[in-house]
Design a protein around this motif. Structure first.
Motif, PDB file in Angstrom:
ATOM      1  N   LEU A   1     -10.854  44.432  32.817  1.00 37.83           N
ATOM      2  CA  LEU A   1      -9.802  44.425  31.805  1.00 37.83           C
ATOM      3  C   LEU A   1      -9.078  43.084  31.779  1.00 37.83           C
ATOM      4  CD1 LEU A   1      -8.246  47.981  32.391  1.00 37.83           C
ATOM      5  CD2 LEU A   1     -10.041  47.306  30.771  1.00 37.83           C
ATOM      6  N   LEU A   2      -8.471  42.796  30.644  1.00 41.35           N
ATOM      7  CA  LEU A   2      -7.737  41.546  30.465  1.00 41.35           C
ATOM      8  C   LEU A   2      -6.491  41.540  31.343  1.00 41.35           C
ATOM      9  CD1 LEU A   2      -8.787  39.400  28.511  1.00 41.35           C
ATOM     10  CD2 LEU A   2      -6.939  39.978  26.958  1.00 41.35           C
ATOM     11  N   ASN A   3      -6.229  40.394  31.983  1.00 45.00           N
ATOM     12  CA  ASN A   3      -5.070  40.271  32.870  1.00 45.00           C
ATOM     13  C   ASN A   3      -3.870  39.780  32.072  1.00 45.00           C
ATOM     14  OD1 ASN A   3      -3.163  39.130  34.816  1.00 45.00           O
ATOM     15  ND2 ASN A   3      -4.757  39.553  36.337  1.00 45.00           N
ATOM     16  N   ALA A   4      -2.812  40.600  32.020  1.00 39.63           N
ATOM     17  CA  ALA A   4      -1.640  40.266  31.209  1.00 39.63           C
ATOM     18  C   ALA A   4      -0.910  39.032  31.745  1.00 39.63           C
ATOM     19  CB  ALA A   4      -0.678  41.451  31.160  1.00 39.63           C
ATOM     20  N   SER A   5      -0.803  38.903  33.057  1.00 39.90           N
ATOM     21  CA  SER A   5      -0.084  37.764  33.634  1.00 39.90           C
ATOM     22  C   SER A   5      -0.790  36.447  33.332  1.00 39.90           C
ATOM     23  CB  SER A   5       0.075  37.954  35.140  1.00 39.90           C
ATOM     24  OG  SER A   5      -1.190  38.038  35.776  1.00 39.90           O
ATOM     25  N   THR A   6      -2.134  36.468  33.318  1.00 35.02           N
ATOM     26  CA  THR A   6      -2.892  35.254  32.987  1.00 35.02           C
ATOM     27  C   THR A   6      -2.647  34.829  31.543  1.00 35.02           C
ATOM     28  OG1 THR A   6      -4.623  35.914  34.555  1.00 35.02           O
ATOM     29  CG2 THR A   6      -5.179  34.209  32.969  1.00 35.02           C
ATOM     30  N   VAL A   7      -2.610  35.806  30.645  1.00 34.96           N
ATOM     31  CA  VAL A   7      -2.337  35.508  29.239  1.00 34.96           C
ATOM     32  C   VAL A   7      -0.949  34.898  29.077  1.00 34.96           C
ATOM     33  CG1 VAL A   7      -2.067  36.501  26.936  1.00 34.96           C
ATOM     34  CG2 VAL A   7      -3.899  37.321  28.428  1.00 34.96           C
ATOM     35  N   GLU A   8       0.045  35.486  29.742  1.00 37.56           N
ATOM     36  CA  GLU A   8       1.417  34.987  29.631  1.00 37.56           C
ATOM     37  C   GLU A   8       1.551  33.575  30.189  1.00 37.56           C
ATOM     38  OE1 GLU A   8       3.861  37.853  31.557  1.00 37.56           O
ATOM     39  OE2 GLU A   8       3.521  39.422  30.058  1.00 37.56           O
ATOM     40  N   SER A   9       0.873  33.303  31.315  1.00 35.80           N
ATOM     41  CA  SER A   9       0.945  31.962  31.895  1.00 35.80           C
ATOM     42  C   SER A   9       0.276  30.933  30.994  1.00 35.80           C
ATOM     43  CB  SER A   9       0.300  31.953  33.285  1.00 35.80           C
ATOM     44  OG  SER A   9      -1.091  32.256  33.200  1.00 35.80           O
ATOM     45  N   GLN A  10      -0.821  31.319  30.319  1.00 41.28           N
ATOM     46  CA  GLN A  10      -1.493  30.403  29.402  1.00 41.28           C
ATOM     47  C   GLN A  10      -0.630  30.096  28.183  1.00 41.28           C
ATOM     48  OE1 GLN A  10      -3.945  28.962  31.397  1.00 41.28           O
ATOM     49  NE2 GLN A  10      -4.896  28.757  29.406  1.00 41.28           N
ATOM     50  N   PHE A  11       0.054  31.114  27.673  1.00 41.77           N
ATOM     51  CA  PHE A  11       0.958  30.890  26.547  1.00 41.77           C
ATOM     52  C   PHE A  11       2.094  29.954  26.950  1.00 41.77           C
ATOM     53  CE2 PHE A  11      -0.694  34.673  24.216  1.00 41.77           C
ATOM     54  CZ  PHE A  11      -0.829  34.063  22.981  1.00 41.77           C
ATOM     55  N   ALA A  12       2.643  30.183  28.141  1.00 40.81           N
ATOM     56  CA  ALA A  12       3.740  29.333  28.614  1.00 40.81           C
ATOM     57  C   ALA A  12       3.282  27.893  28.790  1.00 40.81           C
ATOM     58  CB  ALA A  12       4.285  29.882  29.930  1.00 40.81           C
ATOM     59  N   LEU A  13       2.051  27.717  29.312  1.00 39.51           N
ATOM     60  CA  LEU A  13       1.514  26.372  29.503  1.00 39.51           C
ATOM     61  C   LEU A  13       1.262  25.682  28.161  1.00 39.51           C
ATOM     62  CD1 LEU A  13       0.446  24.266  31.523  1.00 39.51           C
ATOM     63  CD2 LEU A  13      -1.794  25.358  31.354  1.00 39.51           C
ATOM     64  N   ALA A  14       0.759  26.444  27.183  1.00 39.81           N
ATOM     65  CA  ALA A  14       0.474  25.869  25.865  1.00 39.81           C
ATOM     66  C   ALA A  14       1.749  25.450  25.148  1.00 39.81           C
ATOM     67  CB  ALA A  14      -0.295  26.877  25.018  1.00 39.81           C
ATOM     68  N   ASN A  15       2.838  26.163  25.409  1.00 41.25           N
ATOM     69  CA  ASN A  15       4.094  25.868  24.719  1.00 41.25           C
ATOM     70  C   ASN A  15       4.895  24.766  25.396  1.00 41.25           C
ATOM     71  OD1 ASN A  15       3.478  27.810  22.896  1.00 41.25           O
ATOM     72  ND2 ASN A  15       4.975  29.300  23.576  1.00 41.25           N
ATOM     73  N   THR A  16       4.445  24.314  26.573  1.00 47.00           N
ATOM     74  CA  THR A  16       5.160  23.257  27.287  1.00 47.00           C
ATOM     75  C   THR A  16       4.572  21.912  26.880  1.00 47.00           C
ATOM     76  OG1 THR A  16       5.528  24.753  29.152  1.00 47.00           O
ATOM     77  CG2 THR A  16       5.867  22.416  29.533  1.00 47.00           C
ATOM     78  N   SER A  17       5.265  21.211  26.013  1.00 45.91           N
ATOM     79  CA  SER A  17       4.780  19.922  25.532  1.00 45.91           C
ATOM     80  C   SER A  17       5.465  18.791  26.281  1.00 45.91           C
ATOM     81  CB  SER A  17       5.048  19.786  24.036  1.00 45.91           C
ATOM     82  OG  SER A  17       6.437  19.777  23.775  1.00 45.91           O
ATOM     83  N   ALA A  18       4.855  17.607  26.236  1.00 50.19           N
ATOM     84  CA  ALA A  18       5.446  16.441  26.886  1.00 50.19           C
ATOM     85  C   ALA A  18       6.780  16.088  26.250  1.00 50.19           C
ATOM     86  CB  ALA A  18       4.472  15.262  26.786  1.00 50.19           C
ATOM     87  N   LYS A  19       6.884  16.317  24.943  1.00 50.06           N
ATOM     88  CA  LYS A  19       8.143  16.014  24.256  1.00 50.06           C
ATOM     89  C   LYS A  19       9.270  16.896  24.756  1.00 50.06           C
ATOM     90  CE  LYS A  19       7.909  15.011  19.934  1.00 50.06           C
ATOM     91  NZ  LYS A  19       7.737  15.093  18.461  1.00 50.06           N
ATOM     92  N   MET A  20       8.983  18.186  24.991  1.00 50.82           N
ATOM     93  CA  MET A  20      10.031  19.087  25.476  1.00 50.82           C
ATOM     94  C   MET A  20      10.438  18.752  26.901  1.00 50.82           C
ATOM     95  SD  MET A  20      10.782  20.902  22.923  1.00 50.82           S
ATOM     96  CE  MET A  20      11.849  22.099  23.715  1.00 50.82           C
ATOM     97  N   LYS A  21       9.498  18.253  27.704  1.00 51.45           N
ATOM     98  CA  LYS A  21       9.855  17.828  29.060  1.00 51.45           C
ATOM     99  C   LYS A  21      10.798  16.634  29.024  1.00 51.45           C
ATOM    100  CE  LYS A  21       5.658  19.450  31.385  1.00 51.45           C
ATOM    101  NZ  LYS A  21       4.458  19.054  32.168  1.00 51.45           N
ATOM    102  N   ILE A  22      10.557  15.715  28.086  1.00 52.77           N
ATOM    103  CA  ILE A  22      11.456  14.567  27.937  1.00 52.77           C
ATOM    104  C   ILE A  22      12.837  15.025  27.481  1.00 52.77           C
ATOM    105  CG2 ILE A  22      11.852  12.457  26.601  1.00 52.77           C
ATOM    106  CD1 ILE A  22       8.842  12.052  26.534  1.00 52.77           C
ATOM    107  N   LEU A  23      12.857  15.973  26.563  1.00 51.82           N
ATOM    108  CA  LEU A  23      14.128  16.434  26.008  1.00 51.82           C
ATOM    109  C   LEU A  23      14.976  17.184  27.023  1.00 51.82           C
ATOM    110  CD1 LEU A  23      12.991  17.633  22.471  1.00 51.82           C
ATOM    111  CD2 LEU A  23      14.456  15.702  23.018  1.00 51.82           C
TER     112      LEU A  23
END
Length: 355
Positions: free
Chosen positions: A204-226
């Motif tokens: 079965l699909l792992n929910a925590s893995t999906v959530e971590s991938q979404f969080a990683l995808a939404n973390t951009s270099a621009k937001m880290k600078i901001l």
């Protein structure tokens, strides 16, 4: 039949496109002697190689899918498009050409000789109108039916998918992607790692893995600078966002500073109440404004140079010196390069912003 995929980002010249057409059609002959001649002759030679040894045998149908069609239309002389359309119109060789682009004015880019051979059949595909349609795409891509597994396992697997898609964390991330650009590939890419980890032991699909991938995808270099900008710079971003909400797409420092003062007047806490907020003077705010432009959080807007022409300014607010345009820094127009959800995320992560 054969399918050939070309992309304007990848195939930047007709010679590169011709080589890849031969590769995708499994042509193994050396084409160096053919490429010396015209593009039309080389292309016809490649199609003729698809025939079997019997000369009377017809060439199998070929479908050409041209991604980023507008970029291919910018090739010199448009030889690739002209040759494809000309052969398709002549009906001597069974080929079909399908162009895909996001530009609705792409026909204006075509030369007259190319446009005359175009069938003018256009299909407009609209973006999803709601988040629910966006989620449904992911649901149809991930769910399975009883034809690929037992009915009991299919129900269990699909229930896990539904639980993941309806969870608050994943729902918020999907909504962010929808607001950012409705990119289906970005949406499905977030499930790639979780799908690749499915095995006999973990079916079965792992929910925590999906959530971590979404969080990683939404973390951009621009937001880290901001995350490390000053409070004044953050307030100026909020002021620019406020102007954007008023349907003002371009603004200068004077407009932003006035909106900043209005914002601070509404939310400033009195010093006697223990607050530390204050309205900074204009020279200090201008320095912070220039910092945002240097970080490319705001970029100089497209400014008119003359009739029928325009120019982009440099990121140091020197746009006014281009092409004879003179204007003080305070009056040069800029645009905020952040999405609404990014501004909300930025503000929600700060504890020193006025409530």
């Amino acid at each position: 039949y054969h399918i050939v995929h070309l992309n304007g980002f990848v195939h930047t010249t007709d010679r590169i496109a011709l080589r890849d057409i031969a590769r995708q059609l499994l042509i193994t002959q050396d084409l160096e002697h053919v490429l010396i001649g015209s593009f039309a002759d080389a292309f016809t030679y490649i199609l003729n190689l698809l025939r079997s040894d019997d000369e009377s045998t017809a060439i199998p149908p070929v479908i050409f899918v041209l991604e980023e069609f507008d970029l291919l239309a910018q090739h010199p002389k448009q030889s690739l498009l002209y040759t494809l359309f000309d052969i398709a119109q002549s009906q001597q060789t069974p080929i079909a050409v399908l162009g895909v682009t996001a530009r609705i004015d792409v026909l204006d880019l075509l030369e007259k000789r190319v446009k005359s051979r175009f069938s003018h059949r256009q299909i407009y595909v609209h973006n999803m109108a709601s988040v629910e349609e966006f989620v449904q795409i992911a649901r149809e891509a991930l769910c399975i039916d009883s034809s690929t597994a037992s009915e009991a396992f299919a129900q269990q697997f699909n229930k896990r998918i539904e639980d993941i898609l309806t969870s608050s964390t994943v729902s918020q991330h999907i909504e962010d992607i929808f607001e950012f650009g409705k990119d289906v590939r970005m949406l499905l890419r977030a499930f790639t790692l979780a799908v690749s980890q499915i095995s006999i032991d973990n079916p079965l699909l792992n929910a925590s893995t999906v959530e971590s991938q979404f969080a990683l995808a939404n973390t951009s270099a621009k937001m880290k600078i901001l995350s490390s900008i000053s409070l004044l710079e953050l307030c100026l971003i909020i002021a620019m966002r406020s102007l954007t909400q008023l349907d003002i797409s371009k603004y200068n420092f004077e407009m932003v500073y006035d909106e900043y003062k209005t914002f601070m007047s509404r939310h400033m806490m009195a010093v006697s109440a223990g607050g530390a907020m204050k309205i900074y003077k204009k020279p200090v705010a201008l320095k912070a404004f220039e910092t945002l432009v240097e970080l490319e959080i705001a970029r100089p807007a497209l400014v008119s140079v003359g009739e029928g022409s325009s120019v982009y300014g440099r990121n140091d607010l020197l746009a006014g010196t281009a092409a004879g345009i003179r204007a003080p820094k305070e009056y040069r127009m800029v645009q905020l390069m952040l999405e609404p959800m990014q501004v909300v995320e930025l503000v929600s992560g700060r504890v020193d912003i006025p409530a």
